[in-house]
Design an enzyme around this catalytic site. Sequence first.
Site, PDB file in Angstrom:
ATOM      1  N   ASP A  51       0.838  -1.210   0.000  1.00  0.00           N
ATOM      2  CA  ASP A  51       0.000   0.000   0.000  1.00  0.00           C
ATOM      3  C   ASP A  51       0.870   1.257   0.000  1.00  0.00           C
ATOM      4  O   ASP A  51       0.359   2.377  -0.075  1.00  0.00           O
ATOM      5  CB  ASP A  51      -1.021  -0.012   1.144  1.00  0.00           C
ATOM      6  CG  ASP A  51      -0.380  -0.053   2.525  1.00  0.00           C
ATOM      7  OD1 ASP A  51       0.857  -0.177   2.612  1.00  0.00           O
ATOM      8  OD2 ASP A  51      -1.131   0.032   3.513  1.00  0.00           O
ATOM      9  N   SER A  52       2.207   1.067   0.021  1.00  0.00           N
ATOM     10  CA  SER A  52       3.125   2.184  -0.232  1.00  0.00           C
ATOM     11  C   SER A  52       2.871   2.772  -1.615  1.00  0.00           C
ATOM     12  O   SER A  52       3.373   3.848  -1.933  1.00  0.00           O
ATOM     13  CB  SER A  52       4.578   1.723  -0.116  1.00  0.00           C
ATOM     14  OG  SER A  52       4.813   0.586  -0.930  1.00  0.00           O
ATOM     15  N   ASP A  90      -0.935  -6.068  -0.218  1.00  0.00           N
ATOM     16  CA  ASP A  90      -1.308  -5.458   1.063  1.00  0.00           C
ATOM     17  C   ASP A  90      -2.810  -5.289   1.183  1.00  0.00           C
ATOM     18  O   ASP A  90      -3.465  -4.852   0.221  1.00  0.00           O
ATOM     19  CB  ASP A  90      -0.670  -4.062   1.174  1.00  0.00           C
ATOM     20  CG  ASP A  90       0.562  -4.047   2.050  1.00  0.00           C
ATOM     21  OD1 ASP A  90       0.730  -4.966   2.877  1.00  0.00           O
ATOM     22  OD2 ASP A  90       1.362  -3.095   1.904  1.00  0.00           O
ATOM     23  N   LYS A 120      -0.938  -9.268   2.910  1.00  0.00           N
ATOM     24  CA  LYS A 120      -0.175  -8.791   4.071  1.00  0.00           C
ATOM     25  C   LYS A 120      -1.059  -7.879   4.918  1.00  0.00           C
ATOM     26  O   LYS A 120      -1.807  -7.066   4.363  1.00  0.00           O
ATOM     27  CB  LYS A 120       1.095  -8.055   3.645  1.00  0.00           C
ATOM     28  CG  LYS A 120       1.897  -7.527   4.847  1.00  0.00           C
ATOM     29  CD  LYS A 120       3.314  -7.113   4.484  1.00  0.00           C
ATOM     30  CE  LYS A 120       3.431  -5.771   3.816  1.00  0.00           C
ATOM     31  NZ  LYS A 120       2.888  -4.639   4.593  1.00  0.00           N
ATOM     32  N   GLU A 122      -1.109  -5.470   8.717  1.00  0.00           N
ATOM     33  CA  GLU A 122      -0.305  -4.818   9.754  1.00  0.00           C
ATOM     34  C   GLU A 122      -0.964  -5.024  11.115  1.00  0.00           C
ATOM     35  O   GLU A 122      -2.175  -4.818  11.254  1.00  0.00           O
ATOM     36  CB  GLU A 122      -0.207  -3.311   9.463  1.00  0.00           C
ATOM     37  CG  GLU A 122       0.507  -3.003   8.164  1.00  0.00           C
ATOM     38  CD  GLU A 122       0.660  -1.497   7.924  1.00  0.00           C
ATOM     39  OE1 GLU A 122       0.279  -0.688   8.800  1.00  0.00           O
ATOM     40  OE2 GLU A 122       1.152  -1.139   6.836  1.00  0.00           O
ATOM     41  N   GLU A 189       9.572  -3.848  10.391  1.00  0.00           N
ATOM     42  CA  GLU A 189       9.961  -2.549   9.815  1.00  0.00           C
ATOM     43  C   GLU A 189      10.445  -1.615  10.920  1.00  0.00           C
ATOM     44  O   GLU A 189       9.734  -1.404  11.919  1.00  0.00           O
ATOM     45  CB  GLU A 189       8.755  -1.936   9.071  1.00  0.00           C
ATOM     46  CG  GLU A 189       9.078  -0.580   8.461  1.00  0.00           C
ATOM     47  CD  GLU A 189       8.075  -0.111   7.428  1.00  0.00           C
ATOM     48  OE1 GLU A 189       7.126  -0.847   7.117  1.00  0.00           O
ATOM     49  OE2 GLU A 189       8.262   1.020   6.918  1.00  0.00           O
TER      50      GLU A 189
HETATM   51  O1  KIV Z   1       3.612  -1.038   1.674  1.00  0.00           O
HETATM   52  C1  KIV Z   1       4.765  -1.496   1.581  1.00  0.00           C
HETATM   53  O2  KIV Z   1       5.436  -1.321   0.556  1.00  0.00           O
HETATM   54  C2  KIV Z   1       5.291  -2.273   2.682  1.00  0.00           C
HETATM   55  C3  KIV Z   1       6.724  -2.690   2.645  1.00  0.00           C
HETATM   56  C4  KIV Z   1       7.659  -1.540   2.658  1.00  0.00           C
HETATM   57  C5  KIV Z   1       7.034  -3.673   3.705  1.00  0.00           C
HETATM   58  O3  KIV Z   1       4.577  -2.544   3.597  1.00  0.00           O
END
Ligand code: KIV
Length: 273
Positions: A51-52, A90, A120, A122, A189
């Site tokens: 989600d970056s 994510d 993924k 969090e 992280e």
């Molecule tokens: O959103 C993302 O790119 C991430 C990674 C940097 C681990 O969570």
Amino acid sequence: MSKYTQKAAITVSQIVAAKAKGQKVSVVTCYDSAFARLVDQTDVDIVLVGDSLGNVMLGHDNTIPVTMDDMLHHARAVARVLTRPFLCVDMPFLSYHLSVQQALTNAGRLIQEGGAQGVKVEGGRSIAPQVRALVEAGIPVMGHLGLTPQSVHAMGGYRVQGRGVEAAQAMLDDARALEEAGIFALVLEMVPAELARRITETLKVPTIGIGAGPICDGQVLVLHDILGFDEGFNPKFLKKYANLGKVVREAVEAYDTEVKSGAFPGPDHSFKD
Ligand code: KIV
């Protein structure tokens, strides 16, 4: 076909087994098919549609505005061309916190409509019920502890997490709870290297570090950071392997100059009768 695309696709059990064999797991983010095609020709094990993408692709200040539709859009673009690395996507902010049912519905969409092979999430003990339900539904889950960007407001900024005895113990307990719930890997992280080592030595599943020191079972970085797109972004944990920001700017500048001077297009780029 390149020598890489002839290799078999990476499976979740291979990723877990890598730890026992002492093999490091490499992970990069990717958000579109142009870069996914290139990453597919490398030996990278896992591609993360993170989600970056909110920061990198959509111009947001953080990951909080990112929606399920954003994630699906970018996941599909990557899934269309990726053949070998495991594709993890994510789950965005508040798409899995409300209930187990909500987590199942949204993770199911990322798998079914987005082409993800795993998701993924969090968080620690508080989301263990969701993790367990996803795993029981046959959806591989990667955990994410330490600096969890979806909680940036609660954390008061992007800072190292798990400093001090209590915070370190809490993160270790969260890591154990996630493993117990069935995660196949855990992103750590911005965690002190010594704590990352303790978690790595405690868990059977691989830890994937980003700003967590060398004693992790693998590493993840944002692709555009590795490539050096943003010359002004230089956090301590980042190593840049290229300077594409400069390369792109110079190429566009050269094109602009040649268009305006009339040097491009010349006879070599023009068609005959
Ligand atoms: O959103 C993302 O790119 C991430 C990674 C940097 C681990 O969570």
